[in-house]
Design a protein around this motif. Structure first.
Motif, PDB file in Angstrom:
ATOM      1  N   TRP A 160      -7.287  14.389   2.641  1.00 51.38           N
ATOM      2  CA  TRP A 160      -7.555  13.027   3.075  1.00 51.38           C
ATOM      3  C   TRP A 160      -6.636  12.676   4.243  1.00 51.38           C
ATOM      4  CZ3 TRP A 160     -11.294   9.731   2.761  1.00 51.38           C
ATOM      5  CH2 TRP A 160     -11.082   8.381   3.059  1.00 51.38           C
ATOM      6  N   GLN A 161      -7.241  12.358   5.376  1.00 51.64           N
ATOM      7  CA  GLN A 161      -6.505  11.862   6.536  1.00 51.64           C
ATOM      8  C   GLN A 161      -6.681  10.354   6.558  1.00 51.64           C
ATOM      9  OE1 GLN A 161      -7.555  13.733  10.277  1.00 51.64           O
ATOM     10  NE2 GLN A 161      -6.708  12.053  11.474  1.00 51.64           N
TER      11      GLN A 161
ATOM     12  N   MET B 156       0.847  -1.196   0.000  1.00 54.51           N
ATOM     13  CA  MET B 156       0.000   0.000   0.000  1.00 54.51           C
ATOM     14  C   MET B 156       0.878   1.239   0.000  1.00 54.51           C
ATOM     15  SD  MET B 156      -3.067   1.273   0.026  1.00 54.51           S
ATOM     16  CE  MET B 156      -4.141  -0.069   0.553  1.00 54.51           C
ATOM     17  N   SER B 157       0.533   2.197  -0.859  1.00 56.14           N
ATOM     18  CA  SER B 157       1.301   3.426  -0.946  1.00 56.14           C
ATOM     19  C   SER B 157       1.163   4.250   0.327  1.00 56.14           C
ATOM     20  CB  SER B 157       0.814   4.258  -2.146  1.00 56.14           C
ATOM     21  OG  SER B 157       0.938   3.539  -3.356  1.00 56.14           O
ATOM     22  N   THR B 158       2.219   4.984   0.648  1.00 54.55           N
ATOM     23  CA  THR B 158       2.169   5.955   1.735  1.00 54.55           C
ATOM     24  C   THR B 158       2.525   7.314   1.150  1.00 54.55           C
ATOM     25  OG1 THR B 158       4.472   5.508   2.318  1.00 54.55           O
ATOM     26  CG2 THR B 158       2.767   4.251   3.490  1.00 54.55           C
ATOM     27  N   TYR B 159       1.984   8.356   1.737  1.00 49.73           N
ATOM     28  CA  TYR B 159       2.161   9.701   1.201  1.00 49.73           C
ATOM     29  C   TYR B 159       2.570  10.658   2.309  1.00 49.73           C
ATOM     30  CZ  TYR B 159      -0.287   7.963  -2.935  1.00 49.73           C
ATOM     31  OH  TYR B 159      -0.649   7.255  -4.049  1.00 49.73           O
ATOM     32  N   VAL B 160       3.535  11.515   1.995  1.00 50.11           N
ATOM     33  CA  VAL B 160       3.930  12.576   2.902  1.00 50.11           C
ATOM     34  C   VAL B 160       2.809  13.613   2.945  1.00 50.11           C
ATOM     35  CG1 VAL B 160       5.591  14.446   3.249  1.00 50.11           C
ATOM     36  CG2 VAL B 160       6.366  12.218   2.403  1.00 50.11           C
ATOM     37  N   PRO B 161       2.470  14.162   4.119  1.00 44.07           N
ATOM     38  CA  PRO B 161       1.457  15.212   4.174  1.00 44.07           C
ATOM     39  C   PRO B 161       1.758  16.336   3.177  1.00 44.07           C
ATOM     40  CG  PRO B 161       1.951  14.482   6.388  1.00 44.07           C
ATOM     41  CD  PRO B 161       2.936  13.787   5.481  1.00 44.07           C
ATOM     42  N   GLY B 162       0.731  16.746   2.464  1.00 43.10           N
ATOM     43  CA  GLY B 162       0.876  17.739   1.409  1.00 43.10           C
ATOM     44  C   GLY B 162       0.930  17.149   0.025  1.00 43.10           C
ATOM     45  N   SER B 163       1.111  15.826  -0.072  1.00 46.18           N
ATOM     46  CA  SER B 163       1.166  15.164  -1.373  1.00 46.18           C
ATOM     47  C   SER B 163      -0.234  14.859  -1.888  1.00 46.18           C
ATOM     48  CB  SER B 163       1.945  13.850  -1.271  1.00 46.18           C
ATOM     49  OG  SER B 163       3.259  14.047  -0.828  1.00 46.18           O
ATOM     50  N   PRO B 164      -0.489  15.047  -3.172  1.00 46.90           N
ATOM     51  CA  PRO B 164      -1.750  14.581  -3.743  1.00 46.90           C
ATOM     52  C   PRO B 164      -1.784  13.057  -3.708  1.00 46.90           C
ATOM     53  CG  PRO B 164      -0.280  15.355  -5.473  1.00 46.90           C
ATOM     54  CD  PRO B 164       0.376  15.687  -4.177  1.00 46.90           C
ATOM     55  N   SER B 165      -2.871  12.500  -3.183  1.00 51.75           N
ATOM     56  CA  SER B 165      -2.885  11.055  -2.957  1.00 51.75           C
ATOM     57  C   SER B 165      -4.154  10.357  -3.427  1.00 51.75           C
ATOM     58  CB  SER B 165      -2.710  10.769  -1.460  1.00 51.75           C
ATOM     59  OG  SER B 165      -3.745  11.399  -0.704  1.00 51.75           O
ATOM     60  N   TRP B 166      -5.197  11.115  -3.744  1.00 53.07           N
ATOM     61  CA  TRP B 166      -6.432  10.478  -4.166  1.00 53.07           C
ATOM     62  C   TRP B 166      -7.174  11.393  -5.133  1.00 53.07           C
ATOM     63  CZ3 TRP B 166      -8.018   6.074  -5.126  1.00 53.07           C
ATOM     64  CH2 TRP B 166      -9.378   5.740  -5.218  1.00 53.07           C
ATOM     65  N   PHE B 167      -7.972  10.772  -6.006  1.00 53.21           N
ATOM     66  CA  PHE B 167      -8.611  11.498  -7.082  1.00 53.21           C
ATOM     67  C   PHE B 167      -9.958  10.845  -7.350  1.00 53.21           C
ATOM     68  CE2 PHE B 167      -4.163  10.498  -7.529  1.00 53.21           C
ATOM     69  CZ  PHE B 167      -3.566  11.746  -7.362  1.00 53.21           C
TER      70      PHE B 167
ATOM     71  N   PHE C 189      -5.380  15.944  -1.051  1.00 52.88           N
ATOM     72  CA  PHE C 189      -4.022  16.005  -0.537  1.00 52.88           C
ATOM     73  C   PHE C 189      -3.990  15.334   0.839  1.00 52.88           C
ATOM     74  CE2 PHE C 189      -4.429  19.418  -3.548  1.00 52.88           C
ATOM     75  CZ  PHE C 189      -3.202  19.479  -4.189  1.00 52.88           C
ATOM     76  N   THR C 190      -2.959  14.558   1.084  1.00 55.87           N
ATOM     77  CA  THR C 190      -2.837  13.867   2.369  1.00 55.87           C
ATOM     78  C   THR C 190      -2.586  14.859   3.501  1.00 55.87           C
ATOM     79  OG1 THR C 190      -2.102  11.746   1.504  1.00 55.87           O
ATOM     80  CG2 THR C 190      -1.331  12.317   3.690  1.00 55.87           C
ATOM     81  N   THR C 191      -3.221  14.599   4.628  1.00 55.55           N
ATOM     82  CA  THR C 191      -2.960  15.344   5.850  1.00 55.55           C
ATOM     83  C   THR C 191      -2.925  14.373   7.009  1.00 55.55           C
ATOM     84  OG1 THR C 191      -3.742  17.113   7.308  1.00 55.55           O
ATOM     85  CG2 THR C 191      -5.427  15.793   6.224  1.00 55.55           C
ATOM     86  N   ASP C 192      -2.221  14.737   8.071  1.00 59.93           N
ATOM     87  CA  ASP C 192      -2.228  13.899   9.268  1.00 59.93           C
ATOM     88  C   ASP C 192      -3.245  14.392  10.290  1.00 59.93           C
ATOM     89  OD1 ASP C 192      -0.905  16.172  10.029  1.00 59.93           O
ATOM     90  OD2 ASP C 192       1.009  15.185  10.445  1.00 59.93           O
TER      91      ASP C 192
ATOM     92  N   LEU D 161      -6.850   6.359   7.117  1.00 56.30           N
ATOM     93  CA  LEU D 161      -6.929   5.283   8.116  1.00 56.30           C
ATOM     94  C   LEU D 161      -6.677   3.991   7.363  1.00 56.30           C
ATOM     95  CD1 LEU D 161      -9.945   6.577  10.254  1.00 56.30           C
ATOM     96  CD2 LEU D 161      -7.514   6.571  10.865  1.00 56.30           C
ATOM     97  N   ARG D 162      -7.736   3.265   7.022  1.00 50.87           N
ATOM     98  CA  ARG D 162      -7.527   1.989   6.329  1.00 50.87           C
ATOM     99  C   ARG D 162      -7.148   2.190   4.863  1.00 50.87           C
ATOM    100  NH1 ARG D 162     -10.959  -1.879   3.982  1.00 50.87           N
ATOM    101  NH2 ARG D 162     -12.836  -0.733   4.568  1.00 50.87           N
ATOM    102  N   MET D 163      -7.599   3.287   4.261  1.00 48.66           N
ATOM    103  CA  MET D 163      -7.284   3.555   2.864  1.00 48.66           C
ATOM    104  C   MET D 163      -6.286   4.700   2.784  1.00 48.66           C
ATOM    105  SD  MET D 163      -7.582   5.020  -0.319  1.00 48.66           S
ATOM    106  CE  MET D 163      -8.854   6.268  -0.462  1.00 48.66           C
ATOM    107  N   ARG D 164      -5.100   4.418   2.259  1.00 51.63           N
ATOM    108  CA  ARG D 164      -4.035   5.420   2.209  1.00 51.63           C
ATOM    109  C   ARG D 164      -4.162   6.361   1.027  1.00 51.63           C
ATOM    110  NH1 ARG D 164      -1.349   6.104   6.941  1.00 51.63           N
ATOM    111  NH2 ARG D 164      -1.242   4.116   8.018  1.00 51.63           N
ATOM    112  N   GLY D 165      -4.737   5.872  -0.064  1.00 51.45           N
ATOM    113  CA  GLY D 165      -4.821   6.666  -1.277  1.00 51.45           C
ATOM    114  C   GLY D 165      -4.615   5.778  -2.477  1.00 51.45           C
ATOM    115  N   ALA D 166      -4.286   6.383  -3.614  1.00 51.73           N
ATOM    116  CA  ALA D 166      -4.060   5.615  -4.825  1.00 51.73           C
ATOM    117  C   ALA D 166      -2.876   4.667  -4.634  1.00 51.73           C
ATOM    118  CB  ALA D 166      -3.805   6.543  -5.997  1.00 51.73           C
TER     119      ALA D 166
END
Length: 258
Positions: A132-133, A1-12, A86-89, A135-140
Motif C-alpha cells: 500500500w502506497q 491518523m497513523s503513519t507507518y514506516v515502509p515495510g510495516s504491515p499497515s492494512w488488512f 505492507f506500506t511502501t513509498d 495517499l489520503r488513507m494511511r492504513g489502519a
C-alpha cells in the motif's frame, strides 16, 4: 491518523464471497461496526471500526489465484481470505524489486481512487501479500491492541528461503524468527501445517481481551463457533500469550491472541 514506516504491515482486508455474511460474523465476534464505502467505484468495499477507529475491511473477491487459496483445496471455489498490506513509498519501484528478487506479480500497481496505490505479489514460496502506497488513507488507525490486528506472521515451510526476498523488497530483517524494520518487530513466522493451512501465506492475528488471557480467548472461540466459524487449534499458552486458530464461515483462517 497513523503513519507507518515502509515495510510495516499497515492494512488488512478480507476477500469474501458474501460480504454481508462476513460483516455479520466479524461484527458479532469482535464488536466492530461496519460502514460500506459510498462511492460506486468502491464495489461494496466495507470498512470495520473498533471504538470508532479504522481497523480492517471486507470486499468481494477481486483476485482468484492459487496463491489466494491457502485454506481451500483449489477445487471447490474461492474461500474467503485475509490479505496483509505492507506500506511502501513507491509501489512501482517495489514491483521491479519483486521481479528481480524472484517473486511473482499477481496484480500490477493500481490507483485506489484518491486513497492510495496498491499492488499484489507472491514471494518465491508462493505466499501472497499486498503493498500500500498511501495517499489520503494511511492504513489502519488502530493496531496492536485488543479489537485490532495485533500481529502478522509468514506461515511457510521454510522462512529462511525467503529471508533475502523480503530483505531486498520490503526491507525486512529476519531476527530470531521475527521480521524487523528499523530495529522494530513488525511480524513473525509460523510453521506451515500448524495452523491447518495448506499453502504458504501471511496470516493475521487479532488481539482480544484485557483479562486473564485464557478466559478472553475461550470466550472469543465460543462466540466464533456460535457465529458459524470453526476451531482449527484450541486455546493454548504460547510465548506471546494465549492463542487460538480459527476459520470463519467462508474459509478464512485467522488467530486470536490474548
Amino acid at each position: 491518523m497513523s503513519t507507518y514506516v515502509p515495510g510495516s504491515p499497515s492494512w488488512f482486508d478480507l476477500g469474501s464471497p458474501d460480504v454481508a455474511a462476513s460483516v455479520t460474523f466479524y461484527t458479532g465476534l469482535f464488536g466492530w461496526t461496519a460502514n460500506e464505502v459510498s462511492e460506486p467505484e468502491a464495489g461494496g468495499y466495507t470498512t470495520f471500526h473498533h471504538d470508532g477507529r479504522l481497523v480492517a475491511a471486507v470486499a468481494y473477491h477481486q483476485i482468484d489465484t492459487p496463491y489466494h487459496r491457502p485454506y481451500g483445496d483449489g477445487e471447490h471455489g474461492m474461500p474467503a481470505i485475509w490479505t496483509v498490506y505492507f506500506t511502501t513509498d513507491d509501489a512501482d519501484a517495489l514491483t521491479e524489486r519483486v521481479k528481480a528478487a524472484g517473486g511473482e506479480i499477481i496484480m500490477m500497481p493500481m490507483d485506489v481512487m484518491d486513497l492510495g496505490r496498491m499492488a499484489v505479489f507472491a514471494d518465491p514460496e508462493q505466499a501472497a501479500f499486498a503493498v500500500w502506497q498511501p495517499l489520503r488513507m494511511r492504513g489502519a488507525e488502530e493496531i496492536g491492541v485488543p479489537g485490532s490486528v495485533r500481529r502478522v506472521d509468514l506461515v511457510t515451510a521454510d522462512a529462511g528461503r525467503t529471508t533475502a526476498f523480503y530483505r531486498d523488497t520490503l526491507g525486512l530483517a529476519a531476527v530470531s524468527g521475527e521480521w524487523q524494520v528499523a530495529g522494530r518487530t513488525v511480524g513473525g513466522t509460523r510453521e506451515l501445517g500448524v495452523t491447518g493451512a495448506v499453502r504458504p501465506h501471511w496470516a493475521v492475528t487479532f488481539g482480544v481481551g484485557v483479562g486473564d488471557g485464557v478466559g478472553d480467548v475461550e470466550e472469543t472461540v465460543r462466540r466464533a463457533v456460535e457465529l458459524g466459524g470453526r476451531v482449527q487449534n484450541p486455546p493454548a499458552v504460547t510465548p506471546l500469550g494465549v492463542r487460538a486458530d480459527l476459520v470463519d464461515p467462508h474459509g478464512a483462517g485467522f488467530s486470536v491472541l490474548s
